[in-house]
Design a protein around this motif. Structure first.
Motif, PDB file in Angstrom:
ATOM      1  N   ARG A   1      25.702  24.365  10.387  1.00  0.00           N
ATOM      2  CA  ARG A   1      25.874  24.000  11.798  1.00  0.00           C
ATOM      3  C   ARG A   1      26.702  25.025  12.568  1.00  0.00           C
ATOM      4  NH1 ARG A   1      26.276  17.689  12.693  1.00  0.00           N
ATOM      5  NH2 ARG A   1      24.342  17.095  11.661  1.00  0.00           N
ATOM      6  N   GLY A   2      27.022  26.158  11.934  1.00  0.00           N
ATOM      7  CA  GLY A   2      27.698  27.235  12.651  1.00  0.00           C
ATOM      8  C   GLY A   2      29.150  27.486  12.302  1.00  0.00           C
ATOM      9  N   ALA A   3      29.729  26.712  11.409  1.00  0.00           N
ATOM     10  CA  ALA A   3      31.128  26.932  11.025  1.00  0.00           C
ATOM     11  C   ALA A   3      31.258  28.207  10.205  1.00  0.00           C
ATOM     12  CB  ALA A   3      31.654  25.743  10.229  1.00  0.00           C
ATOM     13  N   GLN A   4      32.457  28.757  10.170  1.00  0.00           N
ATOM     14  CA  GLN A   4      32.754  29.919   9.345  1.00  0.00           C
ATOM     15  C   GLN A   4      33.572  29.485   8.140  1.00  0.00           C
ATOM     16  OE1 GLN A   4      34.800  32.711  11.845  1.00  0.00           O
ATOM     17  NE2 GLN A   4      32.921  33.419  12.825  1.00  0.00           N
ATOM     18  N   ALA A   5      33.258  30.046   6.994  1.00  0.00           N
ATOM     19  CA  ALA A   5      33.961  29.701   5.754  1.00  0.00           C
ATOM     20  C   ALA A   5      35.395  30.208   5.780  1.00  0.00           C
ATOM     21  CB  ALA A   5      33.227  30.290   4.560  1.00  0.00           C
ATOM     22  N   ALA A   6      36.309  29.393   5.315  1.00  0.00           N
ATOM     23  CA  ALA A   6      37.702  29.800   5.099  1.00  0.00           C
ATOM     24  C   ALA A   6      37.986  29.849   3.605  1.00  0.00           C
ATOM     25  CB  ALA A   6      38.665  28.851   5.789  1.00  0.00           C
ATOM     26  N   ILE A   7      37.589  28.796   2.880  1.00  0.00           N
ATOM     27  CA  ILE A   7      37.764  28.720   1.426  1.00  0.00           C
ATOM     28  C   ILE A   7      36.478  28.128   0.853  1.00  0.00           C
ATOM     29  CG2 ILE A   7      39.088  27.712  -0.460  1.00  0.00           C
ATOM     30  CD1 ILE A   7      41.453  27.469   1.558  1.00  0.00           C
ATOM     31  N   HIS A   8      35.820  28.883  -0.001  1.00  0.00           N
ATOM     32  CA  HIS A   8      34.590  28.395  -0.617  1.00  0.00           C
ATOM     33  C   HIS A   8      34.909  27.283  -1.621  1.00  0.00           C
ATOM     34  CE1 HIS A   8      31.650  31.185   1.083  1.00  0.00           C
ATOM     35  NE2 HIS A   8      32.708  31.993   1.208  1.00  0.00           N
ATOM     36  N   PRO A   9      33.979  26.379  -1.868  1.00  0.00           N
ATOM     37  CA  PRO A   9      34.237  25.242  -2.771  1.00  0.00           C
ATOM     38  C   PRO A   9      34.787  25.697  -4.122  1.00  0.00           C
ATOM     39  CG  PRO A   9      32.150  24.933  -1.653  1.00  0.00           C
ATOM     40  CD  PRO A   9      32.615  26.330  -1.318  1.00  0.00           C
ATOM     41  N   ARG A  10      35.783  24.956  -4.562  1.00  0.00           N
ATOM     42  CA  ARG A  10      36.451  25.252  -5.833  1.00  0.00           C
ATOM     43  C   ARG A  10      37.020  23.969  -6.396  1.00  0.00           C
ATOM     44  NH1 ARG A  10      42.132  27.837  -3.698  1.00  0.00           N
ATOM     45  NH2 ARG A  10      42.548  26.199  -2.186  1.00  0.00           N
ATOM     46  N   THR A  11      37.285  23.960  -7.676  1.00  0.00           N
ATOM     47  CA  THR A  11      37.935  22.822  -8.324  1.00  0.00           C
ATOM     48  C   THR A  11      39.398  23.172  -8.530  1.00  0.00           C
ATOM     49  OG1 THR A  11      35.905  22.160  -9.447  1.00  0.00           O
ATOM     50  CG2 THR A  11      37.964  21.350 -10.373  1.00  0.00           C
ATOM     51  N   LEU A  12      40.276  22.273  -8.123  1.00  0.00           N
ATOM     52  CA  LEU A  12      41.714  22.417  -8.354  1.00  0.00           C
ATOM     53  C   LEU A  12      42.114  21.331  -9.348  1.00  0.00           C
ATOM     54  CD1 LEU A  12      42.877  22.890  -4.652  1.00  0.00           C
ATOM     55  CD2 LEU A  12      42.499  24.665  -6.359  1.00  0.00           C
TER      56      LEU A  12
END
Length: 144
Positions: free
Chosen positions: A104-115
């Motif tokens: 929808r047009g957002a820019q990535a800041a942190i890609h999906p990850r497991t913490l």
């Protein structure tokens, strides 16, 4: 149009970057009645920042101070002063919310990850919003 395309469940927490997290936590606890829920810092093995997690009712704040002046968080504080860095949402699926936001047009800041730590695991991703603020998507790891 889908009423809740990102499957937002609730506000998870708001993270403030501050020059002195210990002092800020003291203020929120004594002035507003927040309770200390968790702490991370040198004593717990966290070498990059000190954070205090405060709760009152459904409100959750994380107050974070970077430990090194050359970190991005330090630059954020120098540029903006103490203030909100992240508005985090509890979502059904953080990966799906992240991908849909990008579509929808957002820019990535942190890609999906497991913490993960000794208490369990979460999935985390974040998008850029206005200025230097981000919105995080947090979901539980399936099977936990």
């Amino acid at each position: 149009m889908d009423e809740n395309p990102l499957k937002l469940r609730k506000l998870h927490h708001i993270e403030f970057l501050v020059e002195n997290a210990k002092q800020a936590a003291y203020f929120y606890r004594h002035a507003f009645g927040f309770s200390l829920e968790a702490y991370a810092g040198l004593e717990t093995g966290q070498r990059e920042r000190t954070s205090y997690v405060l709760k009152q009712g459904k409100a959750g704040f994380v107050l974070t101070t970077p430990l090194f002046p050359d970190e991005a968080m330090s630059g954020h504080i120098k540029k903006h002063g103490d203030g909100v860095r992240d508005i985090a949402f509890d979502v059904q699926d953080s990966d799906q919310a992240f991908e849909l936001s990008l579509a929808r047009g957002a820019q990535a800041a942190i890609h999906p990850r497991t913490l993960a730590d000794k208490n369990g695991s979460i999935r985390h991703a974040a998008i850029r919003t206005y200025g230097d603020t981000i919105h995080s998507f947090i979901s539980t790891v399936p099977g936990q």
